[in-house]
Design a protein around this motif. Structure first.
Motif, PDB file in Angstrom:
ATOM      1  N   ALA A   1      41.861 -11.872  33.283  1.00 16.68           N
ATOM      2  CA  ALA A   1      42.416 -13.316  33.523  1.00 16.68           C
ATOM      3  C   ALA A   1      41.461 -13.716  34.727  1.00 16.68           C
ATOM      4  O   ALA A   1      41.300 -15.126  34.678  1.00 16.68           O
ATOM      5  CB  ALA A   1      44.031 -13.109  33.776  1.00 16.68           C
ATOM      6  N   GLY A   2      41.213 -13.093  35.659  1.00 16.34           N
ATOM      7  CA  GLY A   2      40.734 -13.479  36.907  1.00 16.34           C
ATOM      8  C   GLY A   2      39.131 -13.572  36.793  1.00 16.34           C
ATOM      9  O   GLY A   2      38.579 -13.962  37.605  1.00 16.34           O
ATOM     10  N   GLY A   3      38.724 -13.348  35.549  1.00 16.98           N
ATOM     11  CA  GLY A   3      37.254 -13.302  35.356  1.00 16.98           C
ATOM     12  C   GLY A   3      36.634 -11.947  34.930  1.00 16.98           C
ATOM     13  O   GLY A   3      37.321 -11.008  34.641  1.00 16.98           O
ATOM     14  N   ALA A   4      35.340 -11.845  35.306  1.00 16.56           N
ATOM     15  CA  ALA A   4      34.709 -10.725  34.809  1.00 16.56           C
ATOM     16  C   ALA A   4      34.713  -9.548  35.973  1.00 16.56           C
ATOM     17  O   ALA A   4      34.427 -10.047  37.229  1.00 16.56           O
ATOM     18  CB  ALA A   4      33.149 -10.776  34.541  1.00 16.56           C
ATOM     19  N   ILE A   5      35.115  -8.298  35.733  1.00 16.54           N
ATOM     20  CA  ILE A   5      35.324  -7.357  36.586  1.00 16.54           C
ATOM     21  C   ILE A   5      33.816  -6.886  36.947  1.00 16.54           C
ATOM     22  O   ILE A   5      33.061  -6.547  36.086  1.00 16.54           O
ATOM     23  CB  ILE A   5      36.197  -6.195  36.098  1.00 16.54           C
ATOM     24  N   PRO A   6      33.471  -6.619  38.473  1.00 17.17           N
ATOM     25  CA  PRO A   6      32.113  -6.368  38.850  1.00 17.17           C
ATOM     26  C   PRO A   6      32.025  -4.931  38.310  1.00 17.17           C
ATOM     27  O   PRO A   6      32.780  -3.992  38.255  1.00 17.17           O
ATOM     28  CB  PRO A   6      32.149  -6.725  40.128  1.00 17.17           C
ATOM     29  N   THR A   7      30.799  -4.664  38.134  1.00 24.21           N
ATOM     30  CA  THR A   7      30.143  -3.324  37.993  1.00 24.21           C
ATOM     31  C   THR A   7      30.698  -2.527  39.218  1.00 24.21           C
ATOM     32  O   THR A   7      30.755  -3.138  40.336  1.00 24.21           O
ATOM     33  CB  THR A   7      28.773  -3.228  37.749  1.00 24.21           C
ATOM     34  N   ARG A   8      30.702  -1.149  39.134  1.00 24.76           N
ATOM     35  CA  ARG A   8      31.156  -0.516  40.362  1.00 24.76           C
ATOM     36  C   ARG A   8      29.886  -0.575  41.320  1.00 24.76           C
ATOM     37  O   ARG A   8      30.278  -0.683  42.448  1.00 24.76           O
ATOM     38  CB  ARG A   8      31.043   1.078  39.984  1.00 24.76           C
ATOM     39  N   ARG A   9      28.603  -0.633  41.048  1.00 18.84           N
ATOM     40  CA  ARG A   9      27.416  -0.803  41.958  1.00 18.84           C
ATOM     41  C   ARG A   9      27.735  -2.223  42.793  1.00 18.84           C
ATOM     42  O   ARG A   9      27.509  -2.263  44.098  1.00 18.84           O
ATOM     43  CB  ARG A   9      26.093  -0.859  41.326  1.00 18.84           C
ATOM     44  N   LEU A  10      27.877  -3.139  42.054  1.00 21.91           N
ATOM     45  CA  LEU A  10      28.314  -4.483  42.765  1.00 21.91           C
ATOM     46  C   LEU A  10      29.435  -4.381  43.634  1.00 21.91           C
ATOM     47  O   LEU A  10      29.422  -5.000  44.889  1.00 21.91           O
ATOM     48  CB  LEU A  10      28.338  -5.765  41.757  1.00 21.91           C
ATOM     49  N   ALA A  11      30.469  -3.786  43.160  1.00 21.93           N
ATOM     50  CA  ALA A  11      31.706  -3.748  44.139  1.00 21.93           C
ATOM     51  C   ALA A  11      31.536  -3.013  45.236  1.00 21.93           C
ATOM     52  O   ALA A  11      31.906  -3.113  46.563  1.00 21.93           O
ATOM     53  CB  ALA A  11      32.834  -2.695  43.343  1.00 21.93           C
ATOM     54  N   VAL A  12      30.760  -1.688  45.202  1.00 25.57           N
ATOM     55  CA  VAL A  12      30.242  -1.034  46.396  1.00 25.57           C
ATOM     56  C   VAL A  12      29.437  -1.895  47.253  1.00 25.57           C
ATOM     57  O   VAL A  12      29.686  -1.891  48.657  1.00 25.57           O
ATOM     58  CB  VAL A  12      29.635   0.120  45.973  1.00 25.57           C
ATOM     59  N   ALA A  13      28.439  -2.699  46.739  1.00 24.77           N
ATOM     60  CA  ALA A  13      27.512  -3.552  47.590  1.00 24.77           C
ATOM     61  C   ALA A  13      28.716  -4.617  48.364  1.00 24.77           C
ATOM     62  O   ALA A  13      28.376  -4.650  49.479  1.00 24.77           O
ATOM     63  CB  ALA A  13      26.556  -4.269  46.804  1.00 24.77           C
ATOM     64  N   CYS A  14      29.476  -5.213  47.553  1.00 18.10           N
ATOM     65  CA  CYS A  14      30.535  -6.195  48.157  1.00 18.10           C
ATOM     66  C   CYS A  14      31.300  -5.565  49.224  1.00 18.10           C
ATOM     67  O   CYS A  14      31.408  -6.195  50.344  1.00 18.10           O
ATOM     68  CB  CYS A  14      31.361  -6.880  47.061  1.00 18.10           C
TER      69      CYS A  14
END
Length: 302
Positions: free
Chosen positions: A7-20
């Motif tokens: 519902a909130g949009g696309a869930i980021p990949t794990r690599r992107l999540a770590v970078a964020c």
């Protein structure tokens, strides 16, 4: 890795999540250096109000620019209410606590947040924690002790200030848990904007109670333009960008894993102080930074 759409949009990949998560820690650490300089021109309540005003304006501008939109309903009201924990109560109590204790004590106490997150996750949500994650946090916390240099200036702390920092850290941990339950339901920028609007309202209420709105206006009028710009920019970095990045990462990572990246904040803070304020890093601090980075790399590889 394929992204998951909710519902909130696309869930980021794990690599992107770590970078964020790493970017959010960098924003918080570097903004601490900026805030330290800005405190020479503003009182703590006024600085928090100015920073949050800049952040809220930036975030709602981003909401409009990205076309996310936001409707008032029970879901958005619940999401906004989590801003009472952080930046609301966490930064209000933390700012006043910093006035009553040493910077080393405050840094050391605030880095217990990952452990509080894990403890609260287990008590409230009955979430299990792997031994690998727990070991990584222990190593990172030991590194934080060296980085903060808390033992060197522990004598400068006060029990009242320490108690306020503990309370602020508890509110911050509650914020992470509450946000983890709603992070996937709303776009990250919208969620951050809602939370910080509530935080700004709370900060302005504190200014009205502790001092008065006229004090805030006098400080703004008396400040030189470079210091006012520094306060505004630090607000965007410390609140808007840091929370935005953190909420993106929280859409993929568990609260316990997300909390582990908070141990990077003092590393970036020390590096920023060395570069911009000319503060030298001691050998124990460098060793502590290596321990923190090693723990994060190890848990990431595993």
């Amino acid at each position: 890795m394929t992204e998951i759409v909710q519902a909130g949009g696309a869930i980021p990949t794990r690599r992107l999540a770590v970078a964020c998560m790493i970017l959010s820690a960098a924003c918080w650490g570097l903004a601490t250096v900026m805030s330290k300089a800005a405190l020479s021109a503003f009182s703590p309540p006024s600085l928090v109000a100015i920073q949050l005003s800049a952040s809220v304006a930036f975030l709602w501008g981003a909401v409009a620019a990205t076309g996310q939109g936001c409707s008032l309903n029970r879901q958005t009201a619940t999401a906004a209410a989590t801003g009472v924990f952080e930046p609301g109560l966490a930064y209000v109590f933390g700012t006043f606590g910093l006035l009553l204790t040493s910077a080393g004590n405050a840094s050391l106490i605030s880095t217990t947040e990952p452990l509080l997150i894990i403890l609260l996750s287990w008590l409230v949500f009955r979430q299990s924690v792997s031994g690998r994650t727990l070991l990584a946090i222990v190593i990172a916390m030991a590194g934080v002790t060296l980085v903060s240099g808390a033992h060197a200036d522990a004598a400068g702390g006060g029990i009242e200030g320490d108690a306020l920092i503990v309370l602020a850290t508890l509110f911050a941990a509650l914020y992470v848990l509450a946000s983890s339950r709603i992070a996937a339901r709303l776009p990250s920028v919208t969620l951050a904007a809602l939370q910080q609007t509530v935080g700004l309202a709370l900060a302005l209420a504190v200014v009205a109670v502790v001092a008065s709105p006229s004090v805030l206006l006098r400080e703004i009028a008396a400040a030189e333009w470079p210091m006012l710009c520094l306060a505004l920019i630090s607000g965007i970095v410390q609140y808007a960008l840091a929370f935005w990045f953190y909420l993106i990462g929280l859409r993929r990572l568990s609260p316990g894993t997300a909390g582990l990246f908070l141990t990077l904040v003092p590393v970036f803070g020390l590096l920023g102080a060395a570069v911009f304020l000319g503060e030298a890093m001691s050998l124990p601090q460098l060793l502590g930074a290596v321990m923190i980075l090693s723990a994060l790399v190890w848990i990431r590889v595993r």
